[in-house]
Design a protein around this motif. Structure first.
Motif, PDB file in Angstrom:
ATOM      1  N   PRO A  11      55.712  52.690 -38.214  1.00 27.96           N
ATOM      2  CA  PRO A  11      55.485  54.075 -37.780  1.00 27.96           C
ATOM      3  C   PRO A  11      54.664  54.204 -36.496  1.00 27.96           C
ATOM      4  O   PRO A  11      54.929  55.083 -35.672  1.00 27.96           O
ATOM      5  CB  PRO A  11      54.763  54.702 -38.979  1.00 27.96           C
ATOM      6  CG  PRO A  11      55.211  53.875 -40.157  1.00 27.96           C
ATOM      7  CD  PRO A  11      55.357  52.487 -39.636  1.00 27.96           C
ATOM      8  N   ARG A  12      53.680  53.360 -36.286  1.00 33.76           N
ATOM      9  CA  ARG A  12      52.844  53.498 -35.092  1.00 33.76           C
ATOM     10  C   ARG A  12      53.653  53.286 -33.822  1.00 33.76           C
ATOM     11  O   ARG A  12      53.457  54.005 -32.832  1.00 33.76           O
ATOM     12  CB  ARG A  12      51.689  52.491 -35.142  1.00 33.76           C
ATOM     13  CG  ARG A  12      50.662  52.772 -36.222  1.00 33.76           C
ATOM     14  CD  ARG A  12      49.384  52.019 -35.930  1.00 33.76           C
ATOM     15  NE  ARG A  12      48.493  52.022 -37.077  1.00 33.76           N
ATOM     16  CZ  ARG A  12      47.212  51.685 -37.025  1.00 33.76           C
ATOM     17  NH1 ARG A  12      46.683  51.332 -35.875  1.00 33.76           N
ATOM     18  NH2 ARG A  12      46.469  51.699 -38.102  1.00 33.76           N
ATOM     19  N   ILE A  13      54.516  52.318 -33.827  1.00 31.95           N
ATOM     20  CA  ILE A  13      55.337  52.065 -32.647  1.00 31.95           C
ATOM     21  C   ILE A  13      56.352  53.185 -32.461  1.00 31.95           C
ATOM     22  O   ILE A  13      56.613  53.632 -31.339  1.00 31.95           O
ATOM     23  CB  ILE A  13      56.036  50.695 -32.764  1.00 31.95           C
ATOM     24  CG1 ILE A  13      54.989  49.575 -32.843  1.00 31.95           C
ATOM     25  CG2 ILE A  13      56.961  50.456 -31.582  1.00 31.95           C
ATOM     26  CD1 ILE A  13      54.077  49.485 -31.641  1.00 31.95           C
ATOM     27  N   GLU A  14      56.910  53.664 -33.558  1.00 35.62           N
ATOM     28  CA  GLU A  14      57.878  54.762 -33.459  1.00 35.62           C
ATOM     29  C   GLU A  14      57.214  56.013 -32.888  1.00 35.62           C
ATOM     30  O   GLU A  14      57.783  56.687 -32.000  1.00 35.62           O
ATOM     31  CB  GLU A  14      58.467  55.052 -34.838  1.00 35.62           C
ATOM     32  CG  GLU A  14      59.586  56.087 -34.807  1.00 35.62           C
ATOM     33  CD  GLU A  14      60.211  56.289 -36.170  1.00 35.62           C
ATOM     34  OE1 GLU A  14      61.436  56.484 -36.249  1.00 35.62           O
ATOM     35  OE2 GLU A  14      59.455  56.251 -37.173  1.00 35.62           O
ATOM     36  N   ARG A  15      56.006  56.316 -33.334  1.00 32.35           N
ATOM     37  CA  ARG A  15      55.290  57.485 -32.807  1.00 32.35           C
ATOM     38  C   ARG A  15      54.944  57.298 -31.331  1.00 32.35           C
ATOM     39  O   ARG A  15      55.020  58.250 -30.537  1.00 32.35           O
ATOM     40  CB  ARG A  15      54.018  57.730 -33.623  1.00 32.35           C
ATOM     41  CG  ARG A  15      54.275  58.262 -35.033  1.00 32.35           C
ATOM     42  CD  ARG A  15      52.993  58.820 -35.640  1.00 32.35           C
ATOM     43  NE  ARG A  15      51.953  57.802 -35.774  1.00 32.35           N
ATOM     44  CZ  ARG A  15      51.766  57.065 -36.862  1.00 32.35           C
ATOM     45  NH1 ARG A  15      52.585  57.200 -37.904  1.00 32.35           N
ATOM     46  NH2 ARG A  15      50.796  56.185 -36.908  1.00 32.35           N
ATOM     47  N   TYR A  53      60.691  44.330 -38.263  1.00 29.40           N
ATOM     48  CA  TYR A  53      59.585  44.983 -37.567  1.00 29.40           C
ATOM     49  C   TYR A  53      60.093  45.974 -36.512  1.00 29.40           C
ATOM     50  O   TYR A  53      59.356  46.344 -35.589  1.00 29.40           O
ATOM     51  CB  TYR A  53      58.670  43.934 -36.899  1.00 29.40           C
ATOM     52  CG  TYR A  53      59.361  43.077 -35.868  1.00 29.40           C
ATOM     53  CD1 TYR A  53      59.402  43.464 -34.529  1.00 29.40           C
ATOM     54  CD2 TYR A  53      59.969  41.876 -36.222  1.00 29.40           C
ATOM     55  CE1 TYR A  53      60.034  42.695 -33.577  1.00 29.40           C
ATOM     56  CE2 TYR A  53      60.599  41.104 -35.281  1.00 29.40           C
ATOM     57  CZ  TYR A  53      60.629  41.511 -33.957  1.00 29.40           C
ATOM     58  OH  TYR A  53      61.268  40.738 -33.015  1.00 29.40           O
ATOM     59  N   SER A  54      61.331  46.436 -36.625  1.00 30.48           N
ATOM     60  CA  SER A  54      61.857  47.418 -35.676  1.00 30.48           C
ATOM     61  C   SER A  54      61.037  48.708 -35.771  1.00 30.48           C
ATOM     62  O   SER A  54      60.416  48.982 -36.805  1.00 30.48           O
ATOM     63  CB  SER A  54      63.328  47.700 -35.969  1.00 30.48           C
ATOM     64  OG  SER A  54      63.491  48.241 -37.259  1.00 30.48           O
ATOM     65  N   PHE A  92      44.630  46.862 -30.811  1.00 33.60           N
ATOM     66  CA  PHE A  92      45.833  47.299 -30.097  1.00 33.60           C
ATOM     67  C   PHE A  92      45.718  48.764 -29.672  1.00 33.60           C
ATOM     68  O   PHE A  92      46.020  49.118 -28.518  1.00 33.60           O
ATOM     69  CB  PHE A  92      47.047  47.090 -31.010  1.00 33.60           C
ATOM     70  CG  PHE A  92      48.363  47.524 -30.425  1.00 33.60           C
ATOM     71  CD1 PHE A  92      49.068  46.710 -29.562  1.00 33.60           C
ATOM     72  CD2 PHE A  92      48.905  48.762 -30.764  1.00 33.60           C
ATOM     73  CE1 PHE A  92      50.291  47.114 -29.042  1.00 33.60           C
ATOM     74  CE2 PHE A  92      50.118  49.181 -30.259  1.00 33.60           C
ATOM     75  CZ  PHE A  92      50.821  48.344 -29.384  1.00 33.60           C
ATOM     76  N   ASP A  93      45.287  49.609 -30.579  1.00 35.49           N
ATOM     77  CA  ASP A  93      45.135  51.031 -30.255  1.00 35.49           C
ATOM     78  C   ASP A  93      44.103  51.239 -29.145  1.00 35.49           C
ATOM     79  O   ASP A  93      44.288  52.087 -28.256  1.00 35.49           O
ATOM     80  CB  ASP A  93      44.720  51.817 -31.500  1.00 35.49           C
ATOM     81  CG  ASP A  93      45.838  51.904 -32.525  1.00 35.49           C
ATOM     82  OD1 ASP A  93      47.008  51.691 -32.147  1.00 35.49           O
ATOM     83  OD2 ASP A  93      45.539  52.167 -33.710  1.00 35.49           O
ATOM     84  N   GLY A 123      55.029  43.999 -41.910  1.00 40.27           N
ATOM     85  CA  GLY A 123      54.711  45.406 -41.710  1.00 40.27           C
ATOM     86  C   GLY A 123      53.296  45.578 -41.200  1.00 40.27           C
ATOM     87  O   GLY A 123      52.553  44.605 -41.006  1.00 40.27           O
ATOM     88  N   GLU A 124      52.894  46.829 -40.995  1.00 40.17           N
ATOM     89  CA  GLU A 124      51.566  47.115 -40.461  1.00 40.17           C
ATOM     90  C   GLU A 124      50.462  46.567 -41.359  1.00 40.17           C
ATOM     91  O   GLU A 124      49.425  46.101 -40.884  1.00 40.17           O
ATOM     92  CB  GLU A 124      51.387  48.622 -40.286  1.00 40.17           C
ATOM     93  CG  GLU A 124      52.235  49.233 -39.188  1.00 40.17           C
ATOM     94  CD  GLU A 124      51.930  50.710 -39.002  1.00 40.17           C
ATOM     95  OE1 GLU A 124      50.778  51.121 -39.265  1.00 40.17           O
ATOM     96  OE2 GLU A 124      52.832  51.463 -38.601  1.00 40.17           O
TER      97      GLU A 124
END
Length: 509
Positions: A482-486, A476-477, A455-456, A443-444
């Motif tokens: 959450p960051r990738i989903e956003r 890691y989907s 990365f950001d 996870g994150e």
């Protein structure tokens, strides 16, 4: 004498060569082993890429060629020698194909075979030397084709590993230290060969009265100086220390699915045992005979073996076992490190037991033929999907566009010929997912130190034109990160689907 004006000088030159060079042991053995090395690894050329490691190295090499800085804007948990070799090969031959690296991998296998032949010949005679070289090349493809036909770390590590052992056997301690350093700078676990080197030094000092501190100093100096040169001068010291030494603690840990790790370990060990069965039989017979024999009844060891016994070979094997177990991943290509000491032990047992070579060679040849055919017929569905996704990405983007692969298959970058949007070429750096160890500590919160901050910053400067979500239902989907989903919800729309791999394209507003 030939009358042709071209062949006559060549024939005269050949006639002037020394007899031992024209008909000597190595003159006859080297071409034969070279042909066998090319034959056993010919299937490596039938696929553009065999494994994610090849894809990672190829992508790294392109990033370095474009001005990237190793252990800064180009990162990996591996030492630098192989990325540099890929970069050099791409500089000479171009980066569209891995065939130059496959040729170099065959050369590495040949060098390993010749060094093993030299060790075996010095201990057990000419026939054993030739058998060791040939048997290594036959069993070198005795794992999954993705592990044995790829031009990856272990393949290029083996020549230096066997060279370190050979130099120590000859009591050339400085050279043994340098070879160990080259081995460790190719892959960290290659440094395990220092154990048999130090064992032989200890045994040599005990039996011959050699000055132990002086010899130990030469070994350590030979090891430390090349590592210091690379770490301090050729790379950034802090980056080298973090990425090669201290930054892999979470990756190389026991946290994960014990059943999954045990299954992979036992499965790959069983495949390797099947490839080595021809040599395992004389080795087991020899061990059984030694147990039955009275103490001191065995024949005296031949000259040339440091310490006067095969104990150094068992320490060599033990060091390789430790290396394979390090990190608790047990990938098939890790087991390549076991092959040289196993070959030497098997050849030594066959020689000492007066076993007929023909059954050993016949079985090994039959097993190699089966693995060779398997390599030609290997399905490779996962890599075929990567090629399809890369083709779709290339069709929808231009050469100047960047892409982000959210997954564990960085070969997509190289196959699509598109620049990565970030230095982190797999999701593992950002989530601690490590090739199938399960979903514990993924996870994150378990990322590499400051990875999300970096990365950001990278994406804030330039959002990638394409994001490939290759995570499927893994831990890691995007729904779990959450960051990738956003990121996907705010800036991208789905434009393609291949299996469970989703392609997203940037929405211009």
């Amino acid at each position: 004498m030939p009358r042709d004006p071209i062949s006559r000088p060549l024939a005269a030159l050949a006639a002037r060569l020394p007899q031992r060079l024209r008909t000597g042991y190595w003159t006859r053995l080297v071409p034969a082993l070279a042909a066998l090395a090319a034959l056993t690894h010919a299937p490596s050329f039938v696929r553009p890429v065999w494994s994610p490691d090849e894809g990672y190295l190829a992508t790294q090499a392109r990033m370095l060629a474009d001005g990237g800085v190793l252990y800064d804007t180009v990162v990996d948990r591996k030492p630098p020698l192989l990325p540099w070799l890929y970069e050099a090969a791409f500089w000479v031959f171009g980066s569209l194909s891995l065939w130059p690296l496959r040729v170099l991998a065959i050369v590495a296998h040949l060098a390993t075979a010749l060094l093993l032949a030299s060790v075996a010949r010095g201990r057990w005679g000419d026939r054993a030397g030739a058998a060791a070289g040939a048997l290594y090349l036959l069993v070198s493809i005795g794992l999954s084709p993705e592990d044995t036909q790829a031009a990856t770390f272990e393949v290029f590590m083996l020549p230096a590993m066997v060279a370190a052992f050979r130099y120590a056997e000859r009591r050339r301690w400085l050279a043994a230290g340098v070879a160990t350093a080259v081995c460790a700078l190719t892959k960290q676990t290659g440094g395990a060969v220092l154990l048999p080197v130090l064992w032989m030094l200890l045994q040599d000092a005990r039996h011959r009265g050699v000055r132990r501190p002086a010899a130990l100093g030469r070994v350590l100096a030979g090891f430390a100086l090349p590592v210091a040169l690379v770490a301090v001068i050729l790379t950034k010291p802090g980056g080298f220390l973090f990425w090669v030494v201290t930054g892999s603690g979470d990756y190389a840990s026991f946290d994960g699915s014990v059943l999954l790790m045990a299954g992979r370990a036992l499965g790959n060990a069983a495949i390797l045992a099947a490839a080595f069965l021809g040599l395992a039989v004389p080795l087991l017979r020899r061990r059984r005979a030694l147990r039955r024999a009275a103490p001191g009844a065995s024949a005296p060891p031949r000259r040339g073996a440091a310490g006067g016994s095969v104990s150094d070979l068992w320490v060599f094997l033990a060091s390789a076992v430790v290396a394979v177990c390090t990190g608790f991943h047990f990938f098939g290509h890790y087991y390549l490190q076991l092959m040289p000491p196993l070959v030497l032990l098997g050849v030594g047992a066959a020689s000492a037991s007066a076993v007929r070579w023909r059954p050993v060679l016949v079985y090994s040849a039959v097993a190699a033929t089966a693995f060779w055919g398997l390599a030609l017929a290997w399905p490779g569905h996962r890599l075929d999907r990567s090629a399809k996704v890369a083709t779709a990405v290339a069709e929808q983007t231009g050469p100047g566009d960047t892409m982000l692969v959210w997954g564990m298959h960085p070969e997509m970058y190289w196959l699509a010929d598109r620049r990565p949007a970030t230095r982190y070429l797999t999701a593992g750096f950002l989530t601690n997912y490590s090739g199938g160890k399960g979903d514990r500590q993924v996870g994150e919160a378990y990322s590499v130190q400051d990875a999300w901050k970096t990365f950001d910053q990278e994406l804030s400067r330039n959002l990638p034109e394409i994001v490939v979500d290759d995570s499927g239902t893994s831990p890691y989907s995007p729904v779990r990160i959450p960051r990738i989903e956003r990121l996907l919800d705010a800036h991208y729309q789905m434009v393609g689907l291949t299996g469970d791999t989703v392609i997203y394209r940037l929405v211009r507003r």
